[in-house]
Each structure stands twice: as C-alpha cells, then as structure tokens.
Design a protein around this motif. Structure first.
Motif, PDB file in Angstrom:
ATOM      1  N   GLU A  76      10.166  56.782  41.031  1.00  0.00           N
ATOM      2  CA  GLU A  76      10.224  57.322  39.674  1.00  0.00           C
ATOM      3  C   GLU A  76       9.052  56.748  38.865  1.00  0.00           C
ATOM      4  O   GLU A  76       8.365  57.456  38.153  1.00  0.00           O
ATOM      5  CB  GLU A  76      11.557  56.973  39.001  1.00  0.00           C
ATOM      6  CG  GLU A  76      12.702  57.941  39.286  1.00  0.00           C
ATOM      7  CD  GLU A  76      13.043  58.034  40.771  1.00  0.00           C
ATOM      8  OE1 GLU A  76      13.434  57.022  41.352  1.00  0.00           O
ATOM      9  OE2 GLU A  76      12.891  59.133  41.346  1.00  0.00           O
ATOM     10  N   VAL A  77       8.853  55.434  38.980  1.00  0.00           N
ATOM     11  CA  VAL A  77       7.774  54.751  38.248  1.00  0.00           C
ATOM     12  C   VAL A  77       7.081  53.787  39.210  1.00  0.00           C
ATOM     13  O   VAL A  77       7.746  53.113  40.004  1.00  0.00           O
ATOM     14  CB  VAL A  77       8.332  53.955  37.038  1.00  0.00           C
ATOM     15  CG1 VAL A  77       7.202  53.261  36.295  1.00  0.00           C
ATOM     16  CG2 VAL A  77       9.111  54.846  36.089  1.00  0.00           C
ATOM     17  N   THR A  78       5.758  53.740  39.139  1.00  0.00           N
ATOM     18  CA  THR A  78       4.985  52.854  40.014  1.00  0.00           C
ATOM     19  C   THR A  78       4.226  51.828  39.183  1.00  0.00           C
ATOM     20  O   THR A  78       3.655  52.162  38.142  1.00  0.00           O
ATOM     21  CB  THR A  78       3.968  53.680  40.838  1.00  0.00           C
ATOM     22  OG1 THR A  78       4.688  54.560  41.701  1.00  0.00           O
ATOM     23  CG2 THR A  78       3.061  52.793  41.675  1.00  0.00           C
ATOM     24  N   SER A 137      18.427  55.246  41.165  1.00  0.00           N
ATOM     25  CA  SER A 137      19.407  56.023  41.934  1.00  0.00           C
ATOM     26  C   SER A 137      20.089  57.053  41.036  1.00  0.00           C
ATOM     27  O   SER A 137      20.464  58.129  41.500  1.00  0.00           O
ATOM     28  CB  SER A 137      20.438  55.107  42.594  1.00  0.00           C
ATOM     29  OG  SER A 137      21.106  54.338  41.624  1.00  0.00           O
ATOM     30  N   ALA A 138      20.232  56.736  39.732  1.00  0.00           N
ATOM     31  CA  ALA A 138      20.891  57.683  38.822  1.00  0.00           C
ATOM     32  C   ALA A 138      20.110  58.993  38.763  1.00  0.00           C
ATOM     33  O   ALA A 138      20.687  60.070  38.620  1.00  0.00           O
ATOM     34  CB  ALA A 138      20.991  57.076  37.424  1.00  0.00           C
ATOM     35  N   ILE A 139      18.796  58.894  38.864  1.00  0.00           N
ATOM     36  CA  ILE A 139      17.946  60.093  38.823  1.00  0.00           C
ATOM     37  C   ILE A 139      17.906  60.754  40.193  1.00  0.00           C
ATOM     38  O   ILE A 139      18.165  61.938  40.349  1.00  0.00           O
ATOM     39  CB  ILE A 139      16.508  59.711  38.393  1.00  0.00           C
ATOM     40  CG1 ILE A 139      16.505  59.179  36.964  1.00  0.00           C
ATOM     41  CG2 ILE A 139      15.556  60.885  38.553  1.00  0.00           C
ATOM     42  CD1 ILE A 139      16.794  60.213  35.905  1.00  0.00           C
ATOM     43  N   ARG A 140      17.596  59.968  41.231  1.00  0.00           N
ATOM     44  CA  ARG A 140      17.347  60.613  42.527  1.00  0.00           C
ATOM     45  C   ARG A 140      18.618  61.018  43.265  1.00  0.00           C
ATOM     46  O   ARG A 140      18.556  61.860  44.153  1.00  0.00           O
ATOM     47  CB  ARG A 140      16.410  59.781  43.394  1.00  0.00           C
ATOM     48  CG  ARG A 140      16.889  58.402  43.748  1.00  0.00           C
ATOM     49  CD  ARG A 140      15.860  57.661  44.585  1.00  0.00           C
ATOM     50  NE  ARG A 140      14.507  57.805  44.082  1.00  0.00           N
ATOM     51  CZ  ARG A 140      13.410  57.880  44.852  1.00  0.00           C
ATOM     52  NH1 ARG A 140      13.509  57.801  46.143  1.00  0.00           N
ATOM     53  NH2 ARG A 140      12.227  58.003  44.317  1.00  0.00           N
ATOM     54  N   ASN A 141      19.765  60.445  42.885  1.00  0.00           N
ATOM     55  CA  ASN A 141      21.004  60.931  43.498  1.00  0.00           C
ATOM     56  C   ASN A 141      21.259  62.396  43.132  1.00  0.00           C
ATOM     57  O   ASN A 141      21.933  63.110  43.855  1.00  0.00           O
ATOM     58  CB  ASN A 141      22.197  60.087  43.040  1.00  0.00           C
ATOM     59  CG  ASN A 141      22.309  58.792  43.835  1.00  0.00           C
ATOM     60  OD1 ASN A 141      21.611  58.592  44.808  1.00  0.00           O
ATOM     61  ND2 ASN A 141      23.188  57.915  43.379  1.00  0.00           N
ATOM     62  N   GLN A 142      20.694  62.814  41.991  1.00  0.00           N
ATOM     63  CA  GLN A 142      20.878  64.208  41.585  1.00  0.00           C
ATOM     64  C   GLN A 142      19.945  65.136  42.360  1.00  0.00           C
ATOM     65  O   GLN A 142      20.332  66.203  42.800  1.00  0.00           O
ATOM     66  CB  GLN A 142      20.615  64.360  40.088  1.00  0.00           C
ATOM     67  CG  GLN A 142      21.587  63.589  39.223  1.00  0.00           C
ATOM     68  CD  GLN A 142      21.080  63.458  37.797  1.00  0.00           C
ATOM     69  OE1 GLN A 142      20.375  64.328  37.315  1.00  0.00           O
ATOM     70  NE2 GLN A 142      21.416  62.361  37.153  1.00  0.00           N
ATOM     71  N   LEU A 143      18.676  64.691  42.521  1.00  0.00           N
ATOM     72  CA  LEU A 143      17.665  65.530  43.169  1.00  0.00           C
ATOM     73  C   LEU A 143      16.633  64.626  43.824  1.00  0.00           C
ATOM     74  O   LEU A 143      16.069  63.748  43.172  1.00  0.00           O
ATOM     75  CB  LEU A 143      16.977  66.377  42.081  1.00  0.00           C
ATOM     76  CG  LEU A 143      16.425  67.719  42.490  1.00  0.00           C
ATOM     77  CD1 LEU A 143      17.522  68.628  43.020  1.00  0.00           C
ATOM     78  CD2 LEU A 143      15.748  68.371  41.286  1.00  0.00           C
ATOM     79  N   PRO A 145      13.215  63.372  44.787  1.00  0.00           N
ATOM     80  CA  PRO A 145      11.909  63.680  44.196  1.00  0.00           C
ATOM     81  C   PRO A 145      10.894  64.181  45.213  1.00  0.00           C
ATOM     82  O   PRO A 145       9.873  64.744  44.842  1.00  0.00           O
ATOM     83  CB  PRO A 145      11.452  62.334  43.616  1.00  0.00           C
ATOM     84  CG  PRO A 145      12.176  61.307  44.404  1.00  0.00           C
ATOM     85  CD  PRO A 145      13.489  61.925  44.805  1.00  0.00           C
ATOM     86  N   MET A 146      11.148  63.984  46.505  1.00  0.00           N
ATOM     87  CA  MET A 146      10.184  64.416  47.513  1.00  0.00           C
ATOM     88  C   MET A 146      10.421  65.866  47.950  1.00  0.00           C
ATOM     89  O   MET A 146       9.478  66.584  48.232  1.00  0.00           O
ATOM     90  CB  MET A 146      10.230  63.490  48.746  1.00  0.00           C
ATOM     91  CG  MET A 146      10.015  62.017  48.425  1.00  0.00           C
ATOM     92  SD  MET A 146       8.519  61.713  47.469  1.00  0.00           S
ATOM     93  CE  MET A 146       7.297  61.691  48.772  1.00  0.00           C
TER      94      MET A 146
END
Ligand code: AKG
Ligand code: FE2
Length: 179
Positions: A76-78, A137-143, A145-146
């Motif tokens: 999400e952030v690097t 995980s709150a963001i990527r559990n939904q969708l 990113p890859m």
C-alpha cells in the motif's frame, strides 16, 4: 543458507526477515515511527493500519544490476531509504512522464505502492537502498492490489503477502491537511 530474492526484478538484494531483523528493527520502526506519518498522508490506503511489511535491501553496481524497470509494488505504501554508497546517476523516477527524484543518501522517501516507478541506471559506484513495502490487511483483504480480485486466503509463513490480520482501528476518514 537459502536466500530469497527481494523482488522478481532485482538479483542482488537481501530480505531482512532472513537476517532476523523484522522483530528487532523493522516492525518497531513501522509501528512507532512510520505509521503516525502514513496515517496522515495515506488515509485512503489504510495508512493508520499498515500491519505487515516486506523489507529488503537492493544493490546496484556496474557488473550486477544497473537499474530497475518501471513497476508498482506489492504494497500500500513504500518507504525507500538511500543508504549510499558513492554512485552517480541512478535517480528514482515516478509516473508515465518519468518525473526524476534525486535521492539523497540517508534520506527516506515515502510513496504509494501503486504509483509506477523505477530506478535509472547508475553510471559508477554502488547504489544501496532499504525498501520497506508496507501493507494494510484492512485494505487488501477487500481487493488484492496485484490482481484486483477478492483474495483467496491461505496459510502463509511470517507476514505472507499481508492479507490476513485484521486491523484494530477503523480505516480513518480522509484528513484535509490544508485546513
Ligand atoms: O532502487 C530503488 O530505489 C527502487 C527499488 C524499488 O522500487 C523496489 O524494490 O520496489
Ligand atoms: Fe518499487
């Protein structure tokens, strides 16, 4: 000792979890020092609940990797910290228009993982960078990113790809930094 590669494009890096540096260094750095900043800067990316990471050091030198092609990160952030050493050229760039950023040794640069970026070829010396791919995980559990699909969760070692943990805090509302 078996050694993984930090990412599919870099051949000369080191994964910091393989050196036992997650618990002692990267996790406290993420939780205590980076998350307060990312909470303000990246509310839409779950900046307040970046709950896992993949951290590695990448190395570029004349007879090894010279550059890194355009890509986006599985993050999400690097955070990208320039560790030196002495080198010329090798600027970071962002976006379709390849906006170049001169990266000053010891300085860290935060960017969205989904922002297209790369590193131009060095002309001399060695370029080393600490890269921390931070995940929510709150963001990527939904969708994912890859692949932009709802992820199918499977057991993984360590932080895996950062999908499973649930965040204690809610994803915060957008903060207007100008007001
Ligand atoms: O070498 C750099 O500064 C960029 C590295 C990078 O973008 C990555 O490893 O994801
Ligand atoms: Fe990257």
């Amino acid at each position: 000792m078996p050694k993984g590669r930090p990412n599919s494009m870099n051949n000369y890096g080191v994964l910091l979890n393989e050196l036992g540096m997650d618990e002692s260094f990267i996790t406290p750095l993420r939780e205590k020092y980076l998350r307060p900043i990312t909470a303000l800067l990246y509310p839409d990316l779950g900046g307040a609940c970046l709950d896992s990471h993949k951290a590695f050091v990448v190395k570029y030198s004349l007879h090894e990797d010279l550059d890194l092609s355009s890509h986006y990160d599985n993050a999400e952030v690097t955070l990208n910290v320039s560790l030196g050493k002495d080198f010329t050229e090798g600027n970071l760039y962002f976006g379709d228009f390849r906006q170049e950023v001169e990266h000053v040794e010891t300085q860290g640069l935060l960017h969205r993982g989904g922002q297209i970026h790369g590193a131009l070829p060095i002309a001399s010396g060695e370029r080393w960078n600490l890269i921390i791919w931070m995940r929510s995980s709150a963001i990527r559990n939904q969708l994912c990113p890859m692949c932009n699909q709802k992820p199918q969760l499977v057991e993984a070692e360590g932080f895996g790809d950062g999908f499973t943990e649930t965040c204690e805090e809610d994803v915060p509302e957008t903060v207007d930094l100008c007001s």
